[in-house]
Structures are given as structure tokens and as C-alpha cells.
Design an enzyme around this catalytic site. Structure first.
Site, PDB file in Angstrom:
ATOM      1  N   ASP A  22      11.118  60.709  19.462  1.00 10.29           N
ATOM      2  CA  ASP A  22      11.534  60.244  20.834  1.00 10.29           C
ATOM      3  C   ASP A  22      10.146  59.467  21.279  1.00 10.29           C
ATOM      4  OD1 ASP A  22      13.190  61.304  23.214  1.00 10.29           O
ATOM      5  OD2 ASP A  22      11.212  61.401  23.847  1.00 10.29           O
TER       6      ASP A  22
ATOM      7  N   TYR B   4       8.082  57.404  33.391  1.00 10.15           N
ATOM      8  CA  TYR B   4       8.325  58.852  33.040  1.00 10.15           C
ATOM      9  C   TYR B   4       7.041  59.672  33.385  1.00 10.15           C
ATOM     10  CZ  TYR B   4      12.717  58.968  30.427  1.00 10.15           C
ATOM     11  OH  TYR B   4      13.961  58.531  30.000  1.00 10.15           O
TER      12      TYR B   4
ATOM     13  N   ARG C 276      20.489  71.103  14.881  1.00 13.86           N
ATOM     14  CA  ARG C 276      19.982  71.248  16.337  1.00 13.86           C
ATOM     15  C   ARG C 276      20.051  72.971  16.609  1.00 13.86           C
ATOM     16  NH1 ARG C 276      17.809  72.195  20.355  1.00 13.86           N
ATOM     17  NH2 ARG C 276      17.813  70.755  22.219  1.00 13.86           N
TER      18      ARG C 276
END
Length: 346
Positions: free
Chosen positions: A72, A149, A36
Site C-alpha cells: 500500500d 493523506y 483476508r
């Protein structure tokens, strides 16, 4: 292949309780944090080699019974023309939220085989590396969670705009959900075509609805997605949402092979409410993994005893693993679940 999870999903006998953990590839792992540091989150999702590397990390570190592709739920929305970024300290931000009939009509048609080709390529890489050792999960957000969302513009606690659209303009609401049905179904089928052995549908925020609202505005669309995927593939399907115990009678007939339970219900009570017509997944509070080991052991044993050795239990946390979870606790939990013996239910 270690096919315990596939067998348990079909309520077939297994030699030991299978276990995987939602968000098992993530920030609690030092190897993940090292990756990351070099990439932004969306970069990690969209570079197949990086997504594959992160997917494999927990499978290499622990005796886990399945891998889940690193992705995701929101990037598939980009194929509809939704502008998505992940902002530091804010999480996902949608810059052109969908809030009117015109916004819904403007959403593009897309083929996830093209618009999410990066995830499909990552699946192929992972399957080559796994070489049949353990199954690989694919997943998608459910239509309601994706809609929330898209409408709110990001995360929400009250889902005001989402519910306002449902109540004030149900025709537009269902039009949006139908577009998302197609997206989710096509995306899951494409993941299976790329090599996934099992899929999970995350309706993470459906617990914000009343049972009546879920039945009217959401349930028909979930059933459509599951039926569409079922008609096109033969892999097990898991449906997971949080705070949905009050909807158990509906969930038992949604068409999924497995229903995920969060930690807000005792596993035996949740399974009984579903009528034992489906397998169940869960349901350790993920915060438990921050506790001293004897407490983790006590709570995991309680869940396993409540499952009673009945075919059809997949051990998992009741939502995703939290950051700063000690890695050694994850490894000990996996081994404990595998070695725990309980007399089968009569």
C-alpha cells in the site's frame, strides 16, 4: 522472461500488447478474500509470506504479463513517525496529521530498507517463485499524494487543508515535499535492489490540482524523484495520476518512460497530447469489467485500435480493479488483449 511490458515501456516492438491491471491482486478474487478472512489489511502487507501469496494470485490465475507486489502507498509514512491505521468502513486514518511547520520539522529521517523491510522481503520471495517468468512491479505513492493523506488525516474530496498549506505557507509545503522526495526515491530504489523489474509512481490525487498549481507545487518534486531513481537504477518508470489530461505537456517531460492515462481521455488523444515522446498505459474504465462480455470486448478493441499498433502501449484499466468484478471477465480480457491484432500505425 516474458518481457513484453519492459519492452513496451521502452517503446520497443512486442509480439502482442502486454497487459497488467492496477489492483489486480485484491478483493474481487475469491482466493484473496479467503486470505483476508484470516488477517487484517496491514497484517497482509507486513507479513512477507502473506504479501507474496497475494501478489502471486493473479499471476497464477491469469496469463498476465506482470505481477505487482502487494503493498500500500501509505505504510512507508510510518517510518517518518506517522501513526497509521486502516479502519473498517473508513479506510486509512492518520492519527497525527502533519499540518504545521513544527509537525514537518518533527518528521523523522528513515531508511525504507529498514522501515519497510517486510515489503522488500516479500519482493524477494515473489521473485524466487516467479523464477524469471514475468516481471515484477514495485511502486510508491508520489510526494503530493502522500502529502495529501498526511495533511488531511485520510482520504479527501476537496483537499482543503492540503491546498491551504500550499497557498499560505509555501516554504513549509516544499520542506514537506522534500522530505517525501527522499522517502519515495529511497523506497523505490530499495524495491529495485530487492528485485523489482519496473516501478510505478502513483499520484492518484494530483488531478485535484489546477495545472498552474501542479507546475508550481508538485512537478519539480516529481521530477526530482524520477531523476533520483533513474540515476540509481536502469528499470522503466511509470508515472500515473487521474484526471491529469490538462497537464499533458508537463507530464511528457516529467522524465518517466511511461505515462498512465485514466479513462476520461481517449487513448489516442491522450498519447498525441504527450507528443508520442513516451509510452502510455491504459485506459479501460474499470467499471467496464462489470458489463456483459460483448461490451467489454467492444471497449477494449476500441482502445487497442486507438493505440494503432504503435510500440509503447501497455493495456491496463484507468485506475484499480473494483470490488465484485467477475473474475472470468478479467481472464477473458487478458486473453482478448493478447490475441487482438491491429495494423501498425504508419
Amino acid at each position: 522472461m516474458n518481457d513484453r511490458i519492459l519492452r513496451a515501456a521502452r517503446r520497443q516492438p512486442v509480439d502482442r500488447t502486454p497487459i497488467w491491471l492496477m489492483r489486480q491482486a485484491g478483493r474481487y478474487m475469491s482466493v484473496y478474500r479467503a486470505v483476508r478472512e484470516r488477517y487484517g489489511f496491514l497484517q497482509m502487507v507486513k507479513i512477507p509470506e502473506v504479501a507474496a501469496e497475494v501478489t502471486l494470485q493473479p499471476a497464477q490465475a491469469f496469463d498476465i504479463d506482470a505481477a505487482i507486489i502487494f503493498a500500500d502507498i501509505l505504510p512507508p509514512l510510518e517510518g517518518l513517525g506517522i501513526d497509521l491505521t486502516f479502519e473498517k468502513g473508513e479506510g486509512p486514518v492518520i492519527h497525527n496529521p502533519v499540518r504545521s511547520p513544527a509537525d514537518i520539522a518533527a518528521l523523522k529521517q528513515c531508511d525504507p530498507r529498514e522501515t519497510t523491510a517486510y515489503t522488500l522481503d516479500a519482493i524477494r520471495i515473489v521473485q524466487r517463485e516467479l523464477n524469471g517468468r514475468i516481471p515484477l512491479f514495485g511502486f510508491s505513492g508520489a510526494p503530493f499524494t502522500l502529502a495529501s493523506y498526511a495533511i488531511e488525516g485520510g482520504g479527501s474530496r476537496e483537499y482543503r487543508r492540503t491546498k491551504q498549506l500550499m497557498y499560505r505557507d509555501p516554504q513549509s509545503w516544499h520542506a514537506l515535499m522534500e522530505k517525501l522526495n527522499t522517502l519515495v526515491s529511497d523506497y523505490l530504489i530499495a524495491q529495485v535492489e530487492a528485485g523489482c523489474d519496473i516501478v510505478q509512481i502513483f499520484d492518484s490525487w494530483a488531478g485535484a490540482l489546477s495545472p498552474n498549481d501542479f507546475a508550481e507545487y508538485v512537478l519539480p518534486h516529481v521530477k526530482t524523484v524520477i531523476a533520483t531513481v533513474r540515476a540509481a537504477t536502469d528499470v522503466p518508470i511509470i508515472f500515473f495520476g487521474t484526471e491529469m489530461f490538462g497537464m499533458s505537456s508537463m507530464l511528457s517531460d516529467v522524465g518517466a518512460d511511461v505515462i498512465g492515462l485514466d479513462w476520461r481521455v481517449q487513448l489516442d488523444e491522450g498519447w498525441a497530447a504527450l507528443g508520442h515522446k513516451v509510452a502510455v498505459q491504459g485506459n479501460l474504465d474499470p467499471m467496464t469489467l462489470h458489463a456483459p462480455w460483448p461490451e467489454i470486448e467492444r471497449r477494449a478493441a476500441d482502445i487497442l485500435r486507438r493505440a494503432g499498433g504503435r510500440p509503447g502501449h501497455i493495456f491496463n484499466v484507468g485506475h484499480g480493479i473494483l470490488t465484485e468484478t467477475p473474475e472470468e471477465n478479467v481472464g477473458r480480457l487478458v486473453d482478448f488483449v493478447h490475441n487482438f491484432v491491429v495494423e501498425p500505425a504508419q
